[in-house]
Motif scaffolding. Sequence first.
Motif, mmCIF file in Angstrom:
data_model
loop_
_atom_site.group_PDB
_atom_site.id
_atom_site.type_symbol
_atom_site.label_atom_id
_atom_site.label_comp_id
_atom_site.label_asym_id
_atom_site.label_seq_id
_atom_site.Cartn_x
_atom_site.Cartn_y
_atom_site.Cartn_z
ATOM 1 N N ARG A 210 0.947 -0.736 -0.129
ATOM 2 C CA ARG A 210 -0.158 0.404 -0.136
ATOM 3 C C ARG A 210 1.021 1.011 -0.124
ATOM 4 N N GLU A 211 0.868 1.727 -1.377
ATOM 5 C CA GLU A 211 2.098 3.000 -1.119
ATOM 6 C C GLU A 211 0.906 4.536 -2.055
ATOM 7 N N ARG A 212 -0.140 3.748 -1.924
ATOM 8 C CA ARG A 212 -0.987 5.055 -2.938
ATOM 9 C C ARG A 212 -0.946 6.185 -1.938
ATOM 10 N N ASP A 216 -1.875 17.178 -4.133
ATOM 11 C CA ASP A 216 -2.268 18.175 -3.530
ATOM 12 C C ASP A 216 -3.736 18.119 -4.933
ATOM 13 N N ALA A 217 -3.783 18.557 -5.862
ATOM 14 C CA ALA A 217 -4.466 18.715 -6.873
ATOM 15 C C ALA A 217 -5.111 17.501 -6.988
ATOM 16 N N GLU A 218 -4.858 16.031 -6.880
ATOM 17 C CA GLU A 218 -6.330 14.321 -7.141
ATOM 18 C C GLU A 218 -6.382 14.778 -5.279
ATOM 19 N N ILE A 219 -5.924 15.583 -4.289
ATOM 20 C CA ILE A 219 -7.362 15.658 -3.387
ATOM 21 C C ILE A 219 -8.705 16.684 -4.080
ATOM 22 N N LYS A 220 -7.944 17.854 -3.987
ATOM 23 C CA LYS A 220 -9.490 18.818 -4.569
ATOM 24 C C LYS A 220 -9.862 18.404 -5.733
ATOM 25 N N GLU A 221 -9.642 17.345 -6.140
ATOM 26 C CA GLU A 221 -10.117 17.092 -7.715
ATOM 27 C C GLU A 221 -11.068 15.713 -7.145
ATOM 28 N N ALA A 222 -10.557 14.986 -6.033
ATOM 29 C CA ALA A 222 -11.010 13.721 -5.375
ATOM 30 C C ALA A 222 -12.611 14.461 -4.485
ATOM 31 N N TRP A 223 -12.064 15.161 -4.183
ATOM 32 C CA TRP A 223 -13.153 15.874 -2.478
ATOM 33 C C TRP A 223 -14.394 16.764 -4.004
ATOM 34 N N PRO A 353 -6.554 4.509 -9.867
ATOM 35 C CA PRO A 353 -6.890 3.314 -8.740
ATOM 36 C C PRO A 353 -6.684 4.005 -7.549
ATOM 37 N N TRP A 354 -7.426 4.933 -5.965
ATOM 38 C CA TRP A 354 -6.812 4.923 -4.826
ATOM 39 C C TRP A 354 -8.388 4.134 -4.011
ATOM 40 N N ARG A 361 -3.627 7.618 4.939
ATOM 41 C CA ARG A 361 -2.657 7.602 4.328
ATOM 42 C C ARG A 361 -1.884 9.328 3.868
ATOM 43 N N THR A 362 -2.418 9.585 2.931
ATOM 44 C CA THR A 362 -2.398 10.640 2.201
ATOM 45 C C THR A 362 -2.109 11.973 3.501
#
Length: 417
Positions: A210-212, A216-223, A353-354, A361-362
């Motif tokens: 588990r390393e994913r 920052d851009a993905e955090i905003k996109e996912a939210w 994929p996440w 972890r993030t």
Amino acid sequence: MAKNFTDKLVSNLKPKGAKYYMREGRGFAIQVLPSGCKTFMYIYTFGGKRRHMNLGIYPVTTLAEARQKYMDAALLVARGKDPHGDEEIAVPDENASDEPLDGEMKVSKLAELYLEWSKQHHTLSWHVTNRMSLNNDVLPFWGEKPINTIRRRDAIALIEKVAGRAPGQARNVLKAARSMFDYALQREYIDASPLTKISRAVPSVRPKGRERTLSDAEIKEAWEKIAAGPGSEITKRALKLILVTAQRPSEVAGLHSREIDGKWWTIPTERAKNGHEHRVYLTPTALKLIGETEGYIFPSPREVTPIGSSLSESKSMGRNALAQLVSSKMEKVVEGNKKEKEVAKLPYYGMTPWTPHDLRRTARTVMARIGIPDEHAEEVLNHSKVGIKKVYNTYKYDKEKQAALTAWEAELLRILG
């Protein structure tokens, strides 16, 4: 695993923190104490009772001498005599023990004993997962078999069969069956576990690294996509709360209003993965996601609360509901005319994929980036202390956890813009 004793093996046995046994099989064993004292033993059942016979302390008693004593004693037992006396074995007393003898015990009985023990010594989520795995995939195949007839090849066949259907479930089955047979080994019902190192024979059940972590851009996109995408608002809020609090998906999913006191959430011992009660500081963002709900904060969408009952009597959502929201490709939506239509949704919101656990972890990774000390961040995640710290350091770190989660919230809000 049972091993054939040699002088070199016996000589090289090292003491551990607690007493343990090394077994050759058929009752011949060596007991090793924390002091380093090694004693040859004959462990046998007589008259429905488990007995231990001291064969001598090594090296005063040699391996050859101990083996001869063991063979003499085993011969007496085979002839119906107790090595400690000359009395013939009478008809076994049915009231002497209501527990099956050693390897004669059926797997179904072992599962019953193990699950009763597991309920007292594991977290509720661990216990429930193991119980379901045993009931659904182990007992239908092995339930009526004596535990000493289960061989390594049987274990490989079972795990491969489940892995062909669902590799993730195969890992759960392996974990549950291995834990159950380890329990039997520790209680000397068997001399060796057939589940040892099975993952080498069935590579598909090896846990993937588990390393994913999300950028920052993905955090905003996912939210943003969680908020705009299909799914219940309850599940969406739970998913976001994992990121905000950095807690485990199962602990967030089972959150109950009785665990909240003002700005603090206390995860009780029975729900914490490591079995340690854990206090989590709730930032304004976390409190907003939790809301004012009484009972389970994130009730199961499939749970129908009976008329006249309170929300606290319903069930919480399962952690699988969170994973399914992230990975699902389609979701059915009911229109005003009560017809269902499918709304297309890319799995993982169109991202690499996440999983819900990757949000935790993030959060931990960003905490390190913004300068939160590792010791404080690890306390936020409720990771168990290692080494001597777990014995002597009982400080609760409430002030440090509050500072860490406040700093993490500020960085998260900056990322979200």
